[in-house]
Design a protein around this motif. Sequence first.
Motif, PDB file in Angstrom:
ATOM      1  N   UNK A 188      40.943  27.733  48.470  1.00 47.02           N
ATOM      2  CA  UNK A 188      42.326  28.715  48.192  1.00 47.02           C
ATOM      3  C   UNK A 188      43.729  28.191  48.457  1.00 47.02           C
ATOM      4  N   UNK A 221      34.571  25.707  49.745  1.00 49.89           N
ATOM      5  CA  UNK A 221      34.747  27.267  49.418  1.00 49.89           C
ATOM      6  C   UNK A 221      34.535  27.848  50.801  1.00 49.89           C
ATOM      7  N   UNK A 223      33.219  30.038  53.811  1.00 44.42           N
ATOM      8  CA  UNK A 223      31.963  30.810  54.088  1.00 44.42           C
ATOM      9  C   UNK A 223      32.369  32.059  54.833  1.00 44.42           C
ATOM     10  N   UNK A 238      32.952  27.820  40.735  1.00 48.57           N
ATOM     11  CA  UNK A 238      34.014  28.471  41.629  1.00 48.57           C
ATOM     12  C   UNK A 238      35.007  27.425  41.898  1.00 48.57           C
ATOM     13  N   UNK A 241      36.829  27.046  38.378  1.00 48.32           N
ATOM     14  CA  UNK A 241      37.735  28.356  38.177  1.00 48.32           C
ATOM     15  C   UNK A 241      39.061  28.184  38.693  1.00 48.32           C
ATOM     16  N   UNK A 242      39.001  27.840  40.417  1.00 50.81           N
ATOM     17  CA  UNK A 242      40.115  27.872  40.904  1.00 50.81           C
ATOM     18  C   UNK A 242      41.050  26.589  40.698  1.00 50.81           C
ATOM     19  N   UNK A 244      41.130  24.780  37.846  1.00 44.09           N
ATOM     20  CA  UNK A 244      42.056  24.925  36.488  1.00 44.09           C
ATOM     21  C   UNK A 244      42.769  26.148  36.031  1.00 44.09           C
ATOM     22  N   UNK A 245      42.947  27.031  37.097  1.00 43.47           N
ATOM     23  CA  UNK A 245      43.589  28.059  36.768  1.00 43.47           C
ATOM     24  C   UNK A 245      44.969  27.895  36.421  1.00 43.47           C
TER      25      UNK A 245
ATOM     26  N   UNK B 128      26.791  34.338  51.014  1.00 45.09           N
ATOM     27  CA  UNK B 128      27.887  33.563  51.411  1.00 45.09           C
ATOM     28  C   UNK B 128      29.242  33.993  51.656  1.00 45.09           C
ATOM     29  N   UNK B 129      29.528  34.970  50.852  1.00 45.51           N
ATOM     30  CA  UNK B 129      30.686  35.625  50.693  1.00 45.51           C
ATOM     31  C   UNK B 129      31.019  36.762  51.554  1.00 45.51           C
ATOM     32  N   UNK B 188      42.448  36.388  37.244  1.00 42.72           N
ATOM     33  CA  UNK B 188      43.523  35.719  37.888  1.00 42.72           C
ATOM     34  C   UNK B 188      44.680  36.758  38.214  1.00 42.72           C
ATOM     35  N   UNK B 221      36.673  36.344  33.178  1.00 40.03           N
ATOM     36  CA  UNK B 221      37.060  34.997  33.496  1.00 40.03           C
ATOM     37  C   UNK B 221      37.771  34.113  32.372  1.00 40.03           C
ATOM     38  N   UNK B 234      26.707  32.441  37.779  1.00 39.13           N
ATOM     39  CA  UNK B 234      27.960  31.472  38.017  1.00 39.13           C
ATOM     40  C   UNK B 234      29.229  32.472  37.951  1.00 39.13           C
ATOM     41  N   UNK B 237      29.455  34.496  41.032  1.00 38.35           N
ATOM     42  CA  UNK B 237      30.193  33.632  42.052  1.00 38.35           C
ATOM     43  C   UNK B 237      31.547  33.649  41.978  1.00 38.35           C
ATOM     44  N   UNK B 238      32.131  33.178  40.459  1.00 37.38           N
ATOM     45  CA  UNK B 238      33.552  33.135  40.452  1.00 37.38           C
ATOM     46  C   UNK B 238      34.332  34.305  40.799  1.00 37.38           C
ATOM     47  N   UNK B 241      34.621  34.861  44.453  1.00 33.82           N
ATOM     48  CA  UNK B 241      35.219  34.071  45.291  1.00 33.82           C
ATOM     49  C   UNK B 241      36.950  34.422  44.917  1.00 33.82           C
ATOM     50  N   UNK B 242      37.056  35.192  43.795  1.00 31.58           N
ATOM     51  CA  UNK B 242      38.298  35.622  43.574  1.00 31.58           C
ATOM     52  C   UNK B 242      38.613  37.135  44.387  1.00 31.58           C
ATOM     53  N   UNK B 245      38.826  36.788  48.105  1.00 26.47           N
ATOM     54  CA  UNK B 245      39.638  35.752  48.791  1.00 26.47           C
ATOM     55  C   UNK B 245      40.612  36.668  49.699  1.00 26.47           C
TER      56      UNK B 245
END
Lengths: 246, 246
Positions: A188, A221, A223, A238, A241-242, A244-245, B128-129, B188, B221, B234, B237-238, B241-242, B245
């Motif tokens: 991030x 990433x 945790x 993940x 995605x982050x 290439x954003x 995880x998150x 995003x 996405x 996937x 997950x993305x 993560x976003x 955050x």
Amino acid sequence: MLSKAQNKYIRSLALQKNRNEHNVFIAEGAKIAGEWLHSTQKIQYITATKEWMAANLSLVAAHPEAEAHIVTQAELETLSIQQTPNQVILAVHRPPALTVSAVDHWCIALDTLQDPGNMGTIIRIADWFGIKYIACSPGCVDVYNPKVVQAAMGGHLRVNIFETDLAAFVRGASMPLIAATLGGESIYSITRPKAGILVIGNESKGITPEIQQLATTRVTIPRVGGAESLNAGVSAGILCALLTQS
Amino acid sequence: MLSKAQNKYIRSLALQKNRNEHNVFIAEGAKIAGEWLHSTQKIQYITATKEWMAANLSLVAAHPEAEAHIVTQAELETLSIQQTPNQVILAVHRPPALTVSAVDHWCIALDTLQDPGNMGTIIRIADWFGIKYIACSPGCVDVYNPKVVQAAMGGHLRVNIFETDLAAFVRGASMPLIAATLGGESIYSITRPKAGILVIGNESKGITPEIQQLATTRVTIPRVGGAESLNAGVSAGILCALLTQS
């Protein structure tokens, strides 16, 4: 109907040594077979149920090089790696191996990735995010393994996947090298490069020390909970995605 | 060594109706079995190779309620759902079903999610998150399916997973409802709520119209390349993560 020898031949393509010998791989299921049939790739066999054949005559006609066989559901089951085989199984001629010495765009580098599901998932992720290249170290699972083809959902047709000595490739590319590791900087908060090489390592051993040493940035990433790790495919998703954003 | 009846019983737990009848499920492999053995969950059977038993005597001793059996590799293979069975297979008493009427934190809601690999992956992602809740519609795959347990890597022990009428649950929760769809707003660019419910739909049909109508925000996405879709695990997950955050 297939002859015994044809049935045996198609089943034999489940093994890499047979795929290598014949330069042919398997693509299974209406969706994935459709992707390959819509491409210019040469097809060796189209084996499908009566119903699928009837509904896809023009697609079959577009591949005069292919031998088409109507098979029963029971016969399809003998050929399939799926628990519930799905209408059509192709034997497809493998495209020639690609050599890429330099990349000018985002590239995913896979360092001894072992699981075919992860490999296929990562090809599909690259295909979604418009990442044009995947560099595989020689120790990676075969990208034409039937489970890889299954999970990639046609991504092979749009992503340039090639095998290479990763360390030499990375040294030759004048691109930032971003290594996915535990204990790196938070994904991030890093400054995102416009393009680079994202390295994903082996499912249990991670990235080899030689490649780690070449990394410009080591990313993680963060945790919050109790899981020991994230799946390699999910992590790749993940990070792509982050990174290439735009 | 297991008796024929015990072997048959453990194998029978591959099927949901047998898991439901006995309230027992299977956890396989050194890592995943270790997660359950380190918990206070009651274990019914520990079946393992001589080597694993010798190396894990204290873990076995911590579960006097369990029947422990040393088995040969060949016997382990008869019990396993894996291609390469891994040292130890447990039969574990299923925790009582959980009822959650309200959530005060991020929650993932699964609307008729079918694939056990995706279900397990999403449990691992939540773990995880630090996402504490997963609400499953009644049409979802059984969360104690052996492949789910395998892919979740012990996440069941730290995430509250419960079955519920999703529409009623969502109406009852005074939380933003974020629906993962094609054609929604870019993940995003949305304003991220501090907490909410993220809905992931069925692998082919997406989110049911009733739940879609309840959504505060529909998110996507953004796609750059040619893939038709991303895998549900996937995508989850993305989005996690976003969204989470900080």
